[in-house]
Design a protein around this motif. Structure first.
Motif, short mmCIF file in Angstrom:
data_model
loop_
_atom_site.label_atom_id
_atom_site.label_comp_id
_atom_site.label_asym_id
_atom_site.label_seq_id
_atom_site.Cartn_x
_atom_site.Cartn_y
_atom_site.Cartn_z
N LEU A 297 53.64 -5.50 -14.22
CA LEU A 297 53.28 -5.60 -15.63
C LEU A 297 51.88 -6.20 -15.72
N HIS A 298 50.92 -5.35 -16.07
CA HIS A 298 49.53 -5.78 -16.15
C HIS A 298 49.27 -6.45 -17.50
N ILE A 299 48.54 -7.55 -17.47
CA ILE A 299 48.19 -8.29 -18.69
C ILE A 299 46.67 -8.34 -18.80
N PRO A 300 46.03 -7.30 -19.35
CA PRO A 300 44.57 -7.32 -19.47
C PRO A 300 44.13 -8.25 -20.61
N PRO A 301 42.96 -8.90 -20.47
CA PRO A 301 42.47 -9.74 -21.56
C PRO A 301 41.83 -8.87 -22.63
N PRO A 302 41.70 -9.37 -23.86
CA PRO A 302 42.27 -10.65 -24.33
C PRO A 302 43.61 -10.46 -25.03
N GLN A 303 43.99 -9.20 -25.28
CA GLN A 303 45.18 -8.95 -26.09
C GLN A 303 46.46 -9.13 -25.28
N ALA A 304 47.56 -9.31 -26.00
CA ALA A 304 48.87 -9.37 -25.36
C ALA A 304 49.35 -7.95 -25.07
N SER A 305 50.17 -7.82 -24.06
CA SER A 305 50.74 -6.52 -23.70
C SER A 305 52.09 -6.37 -24.38
N ALA A 306 52.31 -5.21 -24.99
CA ALA A 306 53.59 -4.91 -25.64
C ALA A 306 54.55 -4.34 -24.60
N ILE A 307 55.77 -4.84 -24.59
CA ILE A 307 56.82 -4.35 -23.70
C ILE A 307 57.97 -3.86 -24.57
N GLU A 308 58.37 -2.62 -24.36
CA GLU A 308 59.50 -2.07 -25.10
C GLU A 308 60.73 -2.04 -24.20
N PHE A 309 61.79 -2.70 -24.65
CA PHE A 309 63.05 -2.74 -23.92
C PHE A 309 64.04 -1.79 -24.57
N ARG A 310 64.75 -1.06 -23.73
CA ARG A 310 65.84 -0.19 -24.18
C ARG A 310 67.01 -0.33 -23.22
N GLY A 311 68.17 0.10 -23.67
CA GLY A 311 69.36 0.06 -22.83
C GLY A 311 70.26 1.24 -23.11
N ARG A 312 71.11 1.56 -22.13
CA ARG A 312 72.02 2.69 -22.27
C ARG A 312 73.30 2.41 -21.50
N ILE A 313 74.44 2.67 -22.10
CA ILE A 313 75.72 2.50 -21.43
C ILE A 313 75.89 3.61 -20.39
N THR A 314 76.11 3.22 -19.13
CA THR A 314 76.26 4.22 -18.07
C THR A 314 77.67 4.30 -17.52
N SER A 315 78.49 3.28 -17.74
CA SER A 315 79.89 3.35 -17.32
C SER A 315 80.71 2.38 -18.13
N LEU A 316 82.01 2.71 -18.28
CA LEU A 316 82.94 1.87 -19.02
C LEU A 316 84.24 1.75 -18.23
N ASP A 317 84.78 0.55 -18.20
CA ASP A 317 86.05 0.29 -17.54
C ASP A 317 87.00 -0.28 -18.60
N PRO A 318 87.82 0.57 -19.24
CA PRO A 318 88.69 0.09 -20.33
C PRO A 318 89.69 -0.95 -19.87
N TYR A 319 90.16 -0.87 -18.62
CA TYR A 319 91.16 -1.82 -18.15
C TYR A 319 90.57 -3.23 -18.05
N ARG A 320 89.38 -3.33 -17.45
CA ARG A 320 88.73 -4.63 -17.31
C ARG A 320 87.86 -4.99 -18.50
N ARG A 321 87.72 -4.07 -19.45
CA ARG A 321 86.85 -4.27 -20.62
C ARG A 321 85.43 -4.60 -20.15
N LYS A 322 84.94 -3.77 -19.27
CA LYS A 322 83.62 -3.99 -18.67
C LYS A 322 82.74 -2.76 -18.91
N ALA A 323 81.47 -3.02 -19.15
CA ALA A 323 80.48 -1.95 -19.31
C ALA A 323 79.30 -2.21 -18.40
N THR A 324 78.71 -1.13 -17.92
CA THR A 324 77.45 -1.22 -17.18
C THR A 324 76.34 -0.70 -18.08
#
Length: 350
Positions: A297-324
């Motif tokens: 992640l490069h941080i050039p001067p003088p401005q701040a760098s914008a970082i966009e975060f996203r997520g996606r459900i890739t697996s679900l375990d209904p028995y354990r109530r767990k998601a990846t």
């Protein structure tokens, strides 16, 4: 002592190789303080109330402020530095990279915890221009309970450091210990004491598990990171790597400008996930790959760098109530992880 024995004692690769099947027990006990939790949360821009307010933490079932998931990086950075200073002292600590990182969480660190750390040396090999030492860190609380473990590969670049990076940090006020820590001890590793901790806590997520399906997209979030933020993070964690805030040090290694620490990126991603969940302690595992130079992640001067975060459900375990959840972070059109994901538990329905 003959010459070969001297070489074995002074060559860092031989020192690292000799540590296989041993563990390093740090002599330092780390007491988790409320202000340190707040400092760290501020440094990674994580403003979930449970990191700041005891009442909010109590609503999640904790008797003190809870630390963000990657808070243990402060402890591990210090212990890894002890190892490099006392056991494998031929490597330049400013040339150490971290490859795949796995963090397993039995529970978060809480105000008042007194944490001990053991580091297990699992393997050593030479790959391309790097010596690779795979280690597993085990954090134990004051009751002798293993609460977190972390696995990573320390990549030490071999060769002469002609740029002299270790001497290029200037004008940065770092809050370092007044005296070096007491060295720990190296003992043989016995048995499988590095099994990942298991969370027995009932999560308090605000997301309905039944509403999720494979492919569900998390709402995007944008975070801005400046060079001042890098200095703040370095001050909180004690990470004095000069490529993080020294322009000349960064460019002398071939980077276009200063870069953000890998664990800062993971901390930001964990905060993004916790904000979506409503319960930052619901995540039980993080895995990230971030050693390749294209993921800096490069941080050039003088401005701040914008970082966009996203997520996606890739697996679900209904028995354990767990998601990846696959985590993605991008800045200036660049992916910041080769791969990143988290495992999350949701409350069971009566």
């Amino acid at each position: 002592m003959n010459k070969s024995a001297i070489d074995a004692a002074t060559d860092p690769a031989d020192q690292a190789r000799a540590l296989r099947d041993h563990r390093y027990r740090s002599a330092t006990t780390h007491e988790i303080g409320r202000e340190k939790i707040r400092e760290f949360a501020r440094a990674i821009k994580n403003f979930h109330p449970a990191h700041w307010n005891e009442e909010a933490a109590a609503e999640l079932g904790f008797n003190g402020l809870i630390a963000p998931p990657t808070f243990a990086s402060i402890i591990l950075l210090g212990v890894h530095r002890e190892i490099l200073d006392t056991l494998v002292n031929g490597y330049d600590s400013h040339r150490i990279l971290h490859a795949d990182h796995v963090l397993d969480l039995g529970r978060p660190l809480v105000t008042g915890d007194r944490i001990s750390c053991d580091v297990y040396f699992e393997s050593f090999r030479h790959f391309a221009d790097y010596d690779v030492l795979a280690v597993k860190s085990v954090l134990t609380d004051q009751h002798g309970v293993v609460i977190q473990t972390g696995s990573t590969a320390l990549l030490a670049r071999t060769g002469t450091d002609s740029a002299g990076l270790a001497h290029r940090v200037g004008g940065i006020a770092m809050r370092c210990p007044d005296a070096p820590p007491t060295p720990g001890v190296v003992i043989p590793a016995e048995g499988n004491a590095t099994v990942a901790p298991v969370s027995s806590r009932i999560p308090c997520t605000t997301v309905d598990f039944e509403s999720l399906s494979i492919g569900t997209q998390l709402p995007a979030r944008v975070v801005h990171l400046s060079r001042n933020d890098l200095v703040d993070y370095a001050g909180v964690t004690g990470d004095a790597d000069p490529v993080l805030f020294g322009e000349q040090s960064a460019t002398s290694t071939g980077l276009p400008t200063v870069v953000a620490p890998d664990m800062l990126k993971l901390g930001l991603a964990a905060g993004y996930l916790g904000g979506w969940l409503g319960d930052p302690a619901a995540a039980t595992r993080f895995r990230a790959q971030f050693a390749h130079y294209t993921h800096y992640l490069h941080i050039p001067p003088p401005q701040a760098s914008a970082i966009e975060f996203r997520g996606r459900i890739t697996s679900l375990d209904p028995y354990r109530r767990k998601a990846t959840v696959a985590l993605d972070a991008r800045s200036h059109g660049r992916r910041l992880f080769g791969y990143a994901a988290a495992e999350v538990l949701f409350p069971k329905v009566d």
